[in-house]
Structures are given as C-alpha cells and as structure tokens.
Motif scaffolding. Sequence first.
Motif, PDB file in Angstrom:
ATOM      1  N   ARG A   1       0.800  -1.168  -0.150  1.00 25.25           N
ATOM      2  CA  ARG A   1      -0.104  -0.099  -0.037  1.00 25.25           C
ATOM      3  C   ARG A   1       0.838   1.211   0.014  1.00 25.25           C
ATOM      4  O   ARG A   1       0.252   2.304  -0.361  1.00 25.25           O
ATOM      5  N   GLN A   2       2.076   1.298   0.398  1.00 26.64           N
ATOM      6  CA  GLN A   2       2.895   2.234   0.396  1.00 26.64           C
ATOM      7  C   GLN A   2       3.635   2.498  -0.877  1.00 26.64           C
ATOM      8  O   GLN A   2       4.601   3.269  -0.938  1.00 26.64           O
ATOM      9  N   GLY A   3       3.406   1.793  -1.684  1.00 32.67           N
ATOM     10  CA  GLY A   3       4.183   1.745  -3.296  1.00 32.67           C
ATOM     11  C   GLY A   3       5.288   0.722  -3.228  1.00 32.67           C
ATOM     12  O   GLY A   3       6.139   1.060  -3.894  1.00 32.67           O
ATOM     13  N   VAL A   4       5.509  -0.188  -2.290  1.00 35.65           N
ATOM     14  CA  VAL A   4       6.767  -0.895  -2.292  1.00 35.65           C
ATOM     15  C   VAL A   4       6.776  -2.271  -2.835  1.00 35.65           C
ATOM     16  O   VAL A   4       5.642  -3.022  -2.575  1.00 35.65           O
ATOM     17  N   ASP A   5       7.501  -2.751  -3.392  1.00 35.28           N
ATOM     18  CA  ASP A   5       7.525  -4.038  -4.312  1.00 35.28           C
ATOM     19  C   ASP A   5       7.859  -4.955  -3.058  1.00 35.28           C
ATOM     20  O   ASP A   5       8.783  -5.023  -2.576  1.00 35.28           O
ATOM     21  N   VAL A   6       7.124  -6.162  -3.143  1.00 35.65           N
ATOM     22  CA  VAL A   6       7.243  -7.034  -2.239  1.00 35.65           C
ATOM     23  C   VAL A   6       7.142  -8.634  -2.776  1.00 35.65           C
ATOM     24  O   VAL A   6       6.407  -8.723  -3.838  1.00 35.65           O
ATOM     25  N   VAL A   7       8.203  -9.605  -2.269  1.00 34.50           N
ATOM     26  CA  VAL A   7       7.938 -10.949  -2.738  1.00 34.50           C
ATOM     27  C   VAL A   7       7.744 -11.710  -1.477  1.00 34.50           C
ATOM     28  O   VAL A   7       8.494 -11.831  -0.767  1.00 34.50           O
ATOM     29  N   PHE A   8       6.842 -12.597  -1.599  1.00 38.58           N
ATOM     30  CA  PHE A   8       6.579 -13.438  -0.257  1.00 38.58           C
ATOM     31  C   PHE A   8       6.789 -14.775  -0.853  1.00 38.58           C
ATOM     32  O   PHE A   8       6.410 -15.402  -1.886  1.00 38.58           O
ATOM     33  N   THR A   9       7.583 -15.681   0.011  1.00 35.64           N
ATOM     34  CA  THR A   9       7.945 -17.003  -0.167  1.00 35.64           C
ATOM     35  C   THR A   9       8.368 -17.768   0.857  1.00 35.64           C
ATOM     36  O   THR A   9       8.659 -17.255   2.063  1.00 35.64           O
ATOM     37  N   THR A  10       8.231 -19.274   0.734  1.00 38.19           N
ATOM     38  CA  THR A  10       8.811 -20.074   1.904  1.00 38.19           C
ATOM     39  C   THR A  10      10.152 -20.295   1.515  1.00 38.19           C
ATOM     40  O   THR A  10      10.619 -19.953   0.610  1.00 38.19           O
ATOM     41  N   CYS A  11      11.213 -20.543   2.954  1.00 38.04           N
ATOM     42  CA  CYS A  11      12.199 -20.812   2.731  1.00 38.04           C
ATOM     43  C   CYS A  11      12.586 -21.923   1.536  1.00 38.04           C
ATOM     44  O   CYS A  11      13.550 -21.942   0.940  1.00 38.04           O
ATOM     45  N   ALA A  12      11.783 -22.926   1.532  1.00 37.90           N
ATOM     46  CA  ALA A  12      11.943 -24.150   0.884  1.00 37.90           C
ATOM     47  C   ALA A  12      11.590 -23.939  -0.467  1.00 37.90           C
ATOM     48  O   ALA A  12      12.442 -24.063  -1.443  1.00 37.90           O
ATOM     49  N   SER A  13      10.973 -23.237  -0.896  1.00 36.43           N
ATOM     50  CA  SER A  13      10.452 -22.686  -2.317  1.00 36.43           C
ATOM     51  C   SER A  13      11.509 -21.681  -2.750  1.00 36.43           C
ATOM     52  O   SER A  13      12.073 -21.856  -4.028  1.00 36.43           O
ATOM     53  N   LEU A  14      12.189 -20.878  -1.797  1.00 38.73           N
ATOM     54  CA  LEU A  14      12.961 -19.813  -2.363  1.00 38.73           C
ATOM     55  C   LEU A  14      14.362 -20.657  -2.578  1.00 38.73           C
ATOM     56  O   LEU A  14      15.041 -20.336  -3.727  1.00 38.73           O
TER      57      LEU A  14
END
Length: 262
Positions: A126-139
């Motif tokens: 919402r503050q205009g920041v790019d985010v990536v969410f992942t699990t450690c295993a998937s990463l």
Amino acid sequence: MNPAPELAPQLKQLRLSGIFDSLEARNRQAIEAKLAYTDFLALLITDEVARREQKKFSTRLRRAQFRTTKTLDQFDFERLPQLNRALVHDLATGRYLQEKAPVLIVGPCGTGKSHLAQALGHCAVRQGVDVVFTTCASLTQSLSAARATGSYERKLAMLARVPLLIIDDFGLKPLRAPADEDLHDLIAERYEQAATIVTSNLDFPEWDQAFPGNRLLASASLDRLRHNAYCLVLDGQSYRAPKQLGPTTSPAPQKTSKSASA
C-alpha cells in the motif's frame, strides 16, 4: 450533452481510461454545481491518478504472491497479550524499509507468524513498495532450479533487488548444500541494501540448526540477519487448535412405574 463520443478515441489513445470512465458523471456534476473549468479539470485528473494508483497496487499485490489476503486489521492481538503491539504498528509505518533493516518473527506453530509477516507486506504494498513472499523451501528450490538452467546469477540479482523479501518458515527443514550456500549468498547480497522479513518456528538461539552441515556459513548468515534487526516473539496458543466439543448430555433415565416393577 455527453462529451464522451467526441473525446473517447483521444482519451483511449492517451491511455486516460480513468478520465473516460468518469467523464459523463463529472460533466454532469460540473454543470449542476457550476464548477469552474479548473475545478472540473482537477476532478478528472484526480480520477485518472486514482485509477493508475489502483492499477499499480493490484499489480504489486499480484507480484507479491501472498498466500492469502492477510491484513493487520484482521490480526488478533488479544490472543497474544505479550506481543509488542507498539512495535508491530511502528513496523506497519514502513520505517524499517527505509532503514533496510531485517524483521525477525518467531513463535510456535499456529501463533500467526505468517499472518503478521504478510500483513506487514500488505502495508508495504500500500505504500508503493514491491514485495515478494515465499517460503524458505520454495526460495532455495527456485535458486537451485535457476542454477540448473544457467540463470542463477540473474535470479539472485532479481531477489537481491526486491525492496521487501519475506521468507516464511525458515528452519522448518534443514538446509543442505547447495541450498545453504544459496541462502547465504542472498542474505549477503541484501545485507544493508534491502529489508527482509523472516519467520521461524525456531527460537533465536536455535537458528543455527537450520545449517546443520556448515557452522561457519550459519554464523556468517545469521550475523547479517540479526544485525539491527527488529525482533517479534509470538507466544500463545495455536489458532489452529481443534474446536472443543460441547458437553454431551446423557438422556435422563426413564422412571419405572410401580405397576411395571411389581
């Protein structure tokens, strides 16, 4: 008079869909309220800016790849009375993003670590920041797959540039070579360059257990993660606990008539 038929082709060519969508309503509003031309124009520009911001938000939200839409408003703080609520709300302002500081969230299973991490990520979006969410295993799997296709350096650089990377379930599975080296490389690249949120079921002193084959690598990685980090400890009952069945009542014993017992 509806000006849309005359302006529609030009507005579409200029990619001003926000103005096109609200033009008729705003024109009617301007006539009824006798708005000045500049006020009418300001309304149209505001509509276009709002449309573009919403489009950017939707794109960032899609790229974040959150598991679910978890927000801070939905988080049950009452269930975790020991949680530093003031720190959580301070983190929601995004100050740690400017500081490029890590946020470490630990606690038993089901206490809301992933929810809280995604909620902070949602605030960042919402503050205009790019985010990536992942699990450690998937990463680590994605980095391993990139190495197999010769695109490891490009994948690592892309993950290193993300303003906010959320790594869920760190330490859930032990990191074997080369996954431990890949994670270390990513942490080293992001160190003091971008913010990282990490969640784990392990207590902070146990984090080196995630690197069972290389204590030196564990020390180097965790030292960077812990430096200037904000730490949140979630200590409470799991919200995934099964619901308790209500008390069962046995049927009342039937009275035996005197005639039947005789």
